[in-house]
Motif scaffolding. Sequence first.
Motif, PDB file in Angstrom:
ATOM      1  N   UNK A 152       9.124 -57.747  80.710  1.00 46.63           N
ATOM      2  CA  UNK A 152       8.727 -56.839  81.785  1.00 46.63           C
ATOM      3  C   UNK A 152       7.500 -57.388  82.500  1.00 46.63           C
ATOM      4  N   UNK A 153       6.510 -57.812  81.732  1.00 46.56           N
ATOM      5  CA  UNK A 153       5.278 -58.299  82.343  1.00 46.56           C
ATOM      6  C   UNK A 153       5.424 -59.719  82.887  1.00 46.56           C
ATOM      7  N   UNK A 154       6.418 -60.447  82.424  1.00 46.00           N
ATOM      8  CA  UNK A 154       6.704 -61.723  83.074  1.00 46.00           C
ATOM      9  C   UNK A 154       7.284 -61.488  84.459  1.00 46.00           C
ATOM     10  N   UNK A 155       8.109 -60.472  84.556  1.00 42.31           N
ATOM     11  CA  UNK A 155       8.741 -60.205  85.842  1.00 42.31           C
ATOM     12  C   UNK A 155       7.731 -59.665  86.859  1.00 42.31           C
ATOM     13  N   UNK A 156       6.773 -58.894  86.403  1.00 42.08           N
ATOM     14  CA  UNK A 156       5.736 -58.389  87.311  1.00 42.08           C
ATOM     15  C   UNK A 156       4.594 -59.382  87.487  1.00 42.08           C
ATOM     16  N   UNK A 157       4.678 -60.519  86.773  1.00 37.11           N
ATOM     17  CA  UNK A 157       3.614 -61.524  86.779  1.00 37.11           C
ATOM     18  C   UNK A 157       2.295 -60.935  86.272  1.00 37.11           C
ATOM     19  N   UNK A 158       2.409 -60.135  85.215  1.00 34.49           N
ATOM     20  CA  UNK A 158       1.234 -59.567  84.583  1.00 34.49           C
ATOM     21  C   UNK A 158       0.866 -58.228  85.183  1.00 34.49           C
ATOM     22  N   UNK A 159      -0.396 -57.880  85.055  1.00 38.85           N
ATOM     23  CA  UNK A 159      -0.898 -56.643  85.639  1.00 38.85           C
ATOM     24  C   UNK A 159      -2.328 -56.873  86.099  1.00 38.85           C
ATOM     25  N   UNK A 160      -2.788 -55.985  86.921  1.00 34.59           N
ATOM     26  CA  UNK A 160      -4.060 -56.166  87.609  1.00 34.59           C
ATOM     27  C   UNK A 160      -5.228 -56.278  86.619  1.00 34.59           C
ATOM     28  N   UNK A 161      -6.107 -57.262  86.860  1.00 37.16           N
ATOM     29  CA  UNK A 161      -7.196 -57.534  85.930  1.00 37.16           C
ATOM     30  C   UNK A 161      -8.573 -57.217  86.459  1.00 37.16           C
ATOM     31  N   UNK A 162      -8.666 -56.499  87.573  1.00 40.89           N
ATOM     32  CA  UNK A 162      -9.982 -56.142  88.110  1.00 40.89           C
ATOM     33  C   UNK A 162     -10.192 -54.635  88.082  1.00 40.89           C
ATOM     34  N   UNK A 163      -9.577 -53.970  87.077  1.00 42.28           N
ATOM     35  CA  UNK A 163      -9.725 -52.529  86.924  1.00 42.28           C
ATOM     36  C   UNK A 163     -10.413 -52.225  85.601  1.00 42.28           C
ATOM     37  N   UNK A 164     -10.975 -51.053  85.500  1.00 44.93           N
ATOM     38  CA  UNK A 164     -11.722 -50.667  84.312  1.00 44.93           C
ATOM     39  C   UNK A 164     -10.806 -50.156  83.199  1.00 44.93           C
ATOM     40  N   UNK A 328      15.322 -70.812  73.858  1.00 43.67           N
ATOM     41  CA  UNK A 328      15.044 -69.897  72.756  1.00 43.67           C
ATOM     42  C   UNK A 328      13.765 -69.119  73.011  1.00 43.67           C
ATOM     43  N   UNK A 329      12.780 -69.784  73.611  1.00 41.08           N
ATOM     44  CA  UNK A 329      11.502 -69.128  73.870  1.00 41.08           C
ATOM     45  C   UNK A 329      11.660 -67.980  74.856  1.00 41.08           C
ATOM     46  N   UNK A 330      12.561 -68.148  75.834  1.00 44.21           N
ATOM     47  CA  UNK A 330      12.726 -67.149  76.878  1.00 44.21           C
ATOM     48  C   UNK A 330      14.036 -66.384  76.749  1.00 44.21           C
ATOM     49  N   UNK A 331      14.665 -66.440  75.550  1.00 46.89           N
ATOM     50  CA  UNK A 331      15.941 -65.762  75.397  1.00 46.89           C
ATOM     51  C   UNK A 331      15.773 -64.283  75.677  1.00 46.89           C
ATOM     52  N   UNK A 332      16.725 -63.713  76.427  1.00 52.35           N
ATOM     53  CA  UNK A 332      16.632 -62.323  76.812  1.00 52.35           C
ATOM     54  C   UNK A 332      15.926 -62.124  78.140  1.00 52.35           C
ATOM     55  N   UNK A 333      15.443 -63.203  78.771  1.00 54.30           N
ATOM     56  CA  UNK A 333      14.740 -63.064  80.043  1.00 54.30           C
ATOM     57  C   UNK A 333      15.623 -63.581  81.169  1.00 54.30           C
ATOM     58  N   UNK A 334      15.602 -62.943  82.302  1.00 57.15           N
ATOM     59  CA  UNK A 334      16.293 -63.488  83.464  1.00 57.15           C
ATOM     60  C   UNK A 334      15.566 -64.717  83.967  1.00 57.15           C
ATOM     61  N   UNK A 335      16.240 -65.508  84.787  1.00 57.36           N
ATOM     62  CA  UNK A 335      15.582 -66.695  85.324  1.00 57.36           C
ATOM     63  C   UNK A 335      14.337 -66.325  86.117  1.00 57.36           C
ATOM     64  N   UNK A 336      14.383 -65.215  86.843  1.00 58.61           N
ATOM     65  CA  UNK A 336      13.229 -64.809  87.624  1.00 58.61           C
ATOM     66  C   UNK A 336      12.049 -64.478  86.703  1.00 58.61           C
ATOM     67  N   UNK A 337      12.315 -63.812  85.560  1.00 59.92           N
ATOM     68  CA  UNK A 337      11.239 -63.478  84.632  1.00 59.92           C
ATOM     69  C   UNK A 337      10.713 -64.722  83.943  1.00 59.92           C
ATOM     70  N   UNK A 338      11.611 -65.642  83.574  1.00 60.72           N
ATOM     71  CA  UNK A 338      11.152 -66.881  82.941  1.00 60.72           C
ATOM     72  C   UNK A 338      10.270 -67.667  83.878  1.00 60.72           C
ATOM     73  N   UNK A 339      10.613 -67.655  85.163  1.00 58.74           N
ATOM     74  CA  UNK A 339       9.758 -68.346  86.134  1.00 58.74           C
ATOM     75  C   UNK A 339       8.416 -67.638  86.246  1.00 58.74           C
TER      76      UNK A 339
END
Length: 344
Positions: A152-164, A328-339
Motif C-alpha cells: 500500500x505504501x509503495x503504491x502511494x510512495x510513502x506518506x508525508x514526512x513534514x507533519x507532527x 520474491x522480494x516484491x511478490x504480491x505487488x503490482x508493477x506500479x507498486x514495485x516501481x
Amino acid sequence: MRIEYVLPLKWRDSGGDAELTAYLESLPEWADLTVVDGSPDPVFAQHHLLWRQRGQHLRPDGPSTSNGKVQGVLTGLRHSRHELVIIADDDVRYTPESLASVAGLLVQADLVRPQNFFDPLPWHARWDTARSLLNRAFASDYPGTMAVRRSVLLQTQGYRGDVLFENLELIRTVQAAGGRQIRADGVYVRRLPPTLRHFVGPRVRQAYDSQTQPARLAVELLLLPLMVVLVRRPAACAALAAAAVVMAEAGRRRAGGEQVFSMWAAWWAPLWLLERAVTSWIALAWRCAGGMPYGGRRLRTAASSPAALRRQYGHLNRGELYDEQGSDRDRGLPRRAAAGARRL
C-alpha cells in the motif's frame, strides 16, 4: 507466514541497550527484524555489534523528512523482505501471541491498530493512560505500533514526512488509497512507560495533534472557558469530573480492557482534561506563531486532511495490490507498486 518487524529509533546513548536487546532476541523466528538507527556514530556502532546477527541494522536513507521517524519508517519499508510489516516504537514490547494476533489481522486488512497499555505504572503513566481510556470511550486510541501492508505504501510512495502527527498521517494515507483499517481495540500490546522528563516534554505537542481533528479541537478549546465559568460552582465542577471518570471507565471496559488497564486509571481522567484544557490553547498559540517546535524545526501541519489525501490517492486501484508478479522480494505487488519501492 513471515513478517517484517521495523524498529525506527534514535538514541543519544546506549543506556537501554541490554533491555532492548533481550526483547529483540525474544521475537519469534518468523519475524524478521529491521532496525533503522539514526543514533550518533558511537551509539550506532555499539548497536550494530549487538543486533547485526539478529537482523538488518541500517542507517536511515532516502529523502530526509522534517519528522525523522517517518524517514526511519520509510527506510524500513524499502528494505523489508515481506509484505506484512509491523512498525513499532522502541518502547513497544510485543509477546509472540500479540504479534501473531496483529499479523493475523493484517492478512485481512491493509492496516491494523492494536491497543497499547503501560506496564509498569508509575503515576505519570496512569495520567497518560486516562487519555487512552477517553480515546477508547469515543473511538480508538493511537498506539505506538501499527501493522501495514508494504504494497500500500509503495503504491502511494510513502506518506508525508513534514507533519507532527505521523501516525494519523499514515492511517489517513492508507485509507485514502482505499485500504481497509482494522481497529483492534481488544489486542493489547505492552508499552514501557516514559521517564518523567519524557512524559512532561510532549504535553503541548500532543495537544497540537488535535488541530487536524476539528470536532475534537473544538471540544478541547471549550474546556478551559467552561472550567472558568464553573470554578465557583463546586457541585458543577464535581459533576464534570465525575462525567470524565465515567467516560474513561467506559473506555477501560471496552473489548476486555479491564484485563490490562488498572481499575484506578479512570480516576486520572479529570486531571488529564485539566491538562488538555490548558495545553490546547498553548498549542493554538504555537500554530499562530508558525508551528510547533520539533526536532529543531517548526512543523505547522499536524496531519493532512482526509479530503486532501483522497484527492491525491483516491485514483489508486486497491484491486491491483495483490496481483502475484515480480521478484520474491516484491511478490504480491503490482508493477506500479514495485516501481514505487524504488522512489520511496
